[in-house]
Design a protein around this motif. Structure first.
Motif, short mmCIF file in Angstrom:
data_model
loop_
_atom_site.label_atom_id
_atom_site.label_comp_id
_atom_site.label_asym_id
_atom_site.label_seq_id
_atom_site.Cartn_x
_atom_site.Cartn_y
_atom_site.Cartn_z
N UNK A 44 70.20 31.45 54.41
CA UNK A 44 68.97 32.24 54.33
C UNK A 44 68.09 31.78 53.17
N UNK A 45 66.79 31.75 53.42
CA UNK A 45 65.81 31.60 52.35
C UNK A 45 64.96 32.86 52.33
N UNK A 46 64.99 33.56 51.22
CA UNK A 46 64.30 34.85 51.12
C UNK A 46 63.09 34.69 50.20
N UNK A 47 61.92 35.01 50.71
CA UNK A 47 60.69 34.96 49.92
C UNK A 47 60.10 36.37 49.85
N UNK A 48 59.53 36.70 48.71
CA UNK A 48 58.85 37.99 48.54
C UNK A 48 57.37 37.73 48.26
N UNK A 49 56.54 38.67 48.69
CA UNK A 49 55.10 38.54 48.47
C UNK A 49 54.48 39.93 48.50
N UNK A 50 53.24 40.01 48.10
CA UNK A 50 52.56 41.30 48.08
C UNK A 50 52.13 41.69 49.48
N UNK A 51 52.30 42.96 49.78
CA UNK A 51 51.92 43.45 51.10
C UNK A 51 50.43 43.32 51.32
N UNK A 108 50.75 46.62 47.61
CA UNK A 108 49.79 45.64 47.09
C UNK A 108 49.91 45.42 45.58
N UNK A 109 50.71 46.24 44.88
CA UNK A 109 50.82 46.11 43.43
C UNK A 109 52.12 45.43 43.02
N UNK A 110 53.10 45.42 43.91
CA UNK A 110 54.37 44.74 43.64
C UNK A 110 54.69 43.84 44.83
N UNK A 111 55.56 42.86 44.60
CA UNK A 111 55.95 41.94 45.67
C UNK A 111 57.05 42.60 46.52
N UNK A 112 56.66 43.59 47.31
CA UNK A 112 57.64 44.36 48.07
C UNK A 112 57.89 43.79 49.47
N UNK A 113 56.94 43.02 49.98
CA UNK A 113 57.10 42.43 51.32
C UNK A 113 58.14 41.32 51.27
N UNK A 114 58.89 41.17 52.37
CA UNK A 114 60.00 40.22 52.41
C UNK A 114 59.88 39.33 53.64
N UNK A 115 60.07 38.03 53.42
CA UNK A 115 60.13 37.06 54.52
C UNK A 115 61.47 36.34 54.43
N UNK A 116 62.22 36.34 55.54
CA UNK A 116 63.53 35.68 55.57
C UNK A 116 63.50 34.55 56.61
N UNK A 159 61.59 35.92 60.00
CA UNK A 159 61.27 37.34 60.18
C UNK A 159 60.66 37.84 58.88
N UNK A 160 59.81 38.84 59.00
CA UNK A 160 59.22 39.40 57.79
C UNK A 160 58.88 40.87 58.01
N UNK A 161 58.89 41.62 56.92
CA UNK A 161 58.60 43.06 56.97
C UNK A 161 57.86 43.46 55.71
N UNK A 162 56.83 44.29 55.88
CA UNK A 162 56.06 44.72 54.72
C UNK A 162 55.66 46.20 54.79
N UNK A 217 63.77 44.33 53.02
CA UNK A 217 64.81 43.32 53.26
C UNK A 217 65.81 43.81 54.30
N UNK A 218 66.21 45.09 54.21
CA UNK A 218 67.17 45.63 55.17
C UNK A 218 66.59 45.59 56.59
N UNK A 219 65.30 45.96 56.72
CA UNK A 219 64.66 45.92 58.03
C UNK A 219 64.54 44.49 58.54
N UNK A 220 64.18 43.56 57.65
CA UNK A 220 64.05 42.16 58.04
C UNK A 220 65.40 41.59 58.48
N UNK A 221 66.48 41.96 57.81
CA UNK A 221 67.82 41.49 58.21
C UNK A 221 68.20 42.03 59.58
N UNK A 222 67.81 43.26 59.85
CA UNK A 222 68.09 43.81 61.18
C UNK A 222 67.30 43.06 62.24
N UNK A 223 66.06 42.71 61.92
CA UNK A 223 65.24 41.93 62.85
C UNK A 223 65.85 40.55 63.08
N UNK A 224 66.34 39.91 62.01
CA UNK A 224 66.96 38.60 62.15
C UNK A 224 68.21 38.69 63.02
N UNK A 225 68.99 39.72 62.80
CA UNK A 225 70.20 39.93 63.59
C UNK A 225 69.86 40.04 65.08
#
Length: 339
Positions: free
Chosen positions: A204-211, A220-228, A237-240, A249-257
């Motif tokens: 897995x490569x996990x990247x975070x970014x601002x929503x 939009x103030x913290x890097x809460x969005x996740x791309x796996x 997959x990504x979730x924001x 991250x938990x939702x993105x992992x479920x999507x990847x699964x």
């Protein structure tokens, strides 16, 4: 469910409760349909009596016609139950929409498809969560991921996997020329936690970014969005939409699964087709439906040949006839393959 130790195993109890709710809904639907049919029979009897008199009550016949149309629609939905035999057909789904080549045109078309599906989900009474939407450069969207929960959601959405083609006069072309746009729809089963999928952390490569959402105290103030990114398969997959990075991250992992399960199901279907000596196109790259808005109005499914000239109704979520036609077509194709 009345057993004293029923809730000792919470997971098993939840599965049983879900099965009970599903079967009870089917029974309630059947009882309601019986009631509708009884009312319709009474209306028909009154109409027949009217035919023997001097005057005919037009309102009575209109009521009879509306009742027939409603019952036909409900019978079609009831008939769908016999088409779902896959392991995940009765559960939820994860829908991903990607525009094809064509820039703004295709991105706008992807957003139109997203709107169409959201309206159809609402008509079906499905529970919907928009996990991630990436805005287009000028208009539309560059991707969208939606979680859909409801009875037979995955089985029904099998009809939508593939490439959707739009032909129209472009609102982005100053010369008002006709353009053709494409967008791909991917559908994966929403798998439960008890389904085991081997995912190595090193893969897995996990990247975070601002929503890119509407904003708020944390968004939009913290890097809460996740791309796996799953490196062996290239699945991204990504979730924001959640407030915290952990939840995203938990939702993105479920999507990847779910995506990995869909990949395995697809490989299994291809292998079965090869064993039978058949060619089977189960890839997302196949064009399945054309939406023509100019020079004439027509939506046509290229697999079933089902079509309608009421393009606006389809774009407003009137997909049931296309879904039903696909299920009938697929059942017929499978019967021929077994023969």
């Amino acid at each position: 469910m009345r057993a004293p130790d029923f809730w000792n195993d919470a997971d098993a109890a939840q599965r049983t409760s879900s099965e009970y709710s599903r079967l009870k809904r089917r029974l309630d639907d059947f009882v309601a349909l019986e009631g509708q049919f009884g009312d319709l029979e009474a209306t028909e009897e009154l109409a027949r009596e009217e035919l023997g008199g001097d005057e005919v009550d037009e309102q009575l016949f209109s009521e009879l016609e509306r009742g027939l149309t409603a019952i036909e629609h409900e019978l079609e939905r009831g008939e769908e139950q016999r088409f779902f035999s896959g392991r995940y057909d009765e559960g939820g789904a994860i829908v991903t929409i990607h525009p094809g080549a064509g820039g703004t045109e295709s991105q706008d078309w992807a957003q139109m498809l997203m709107r169409m599906y959201l309206r159809w989900f609402e008509n079906r009474g499905f529970k919907v969560e928009v996990n991630d939407v990436q805005e287009g450069t000028e208009a539309g969207i560059s991707s969208a991921t939606i979680t859909v929960e409801g009875e037979n959601a995955y089985g029904l959405l099998a009809s939508e996997k593939g490439v959707h083609r739009l032909v129209r006069l472009s609102p982005f072309d100053s010369a008002n020329r006709r353009h053709t746009s494409f967008a791909a729809v991917e559908v994966s089963p929403l798998v439960s936690d008890d389904v085991e999928v081997d995912i190595a952390e090193d893969d897995l490569r996990v990247d975070t970014y601002r929503s890119s959402g509407a904003g708020g105290q944390h968004v939009n103030k913290t890097s809460s969005a996740v791309r796996i990114t799953h490196l062996p398969t290239g699945i991204v997959v990504q979730c924001q939409n959640e407030r915290s990075q952990i939840s995203n991250r938990a939702t993105a992992m479920r999507m990847l699964k779910s995506r990995l399960v869909e990949l395995e199901e697809r490989k299994r279907a291809e292998e079965l087709a090869r064993e039978r000596g058949q060619q089977m196109d189960v890839n997302f790259g196949s064009q399945i439906r054309s939406y023509v808005l100019h020079p004439y109005q027509m939506v046509k499914d290229l697999r079933t040949d089902h079509e309608t000239g009421n393009t606006q109704a389809v774009l407003d979520g009137e997909l049931d006839p296309f879904v039903h036609a696909f299920l009938m077509w697929r059942a017929g194709s499978e019967s021929k393959q077994r023969a």
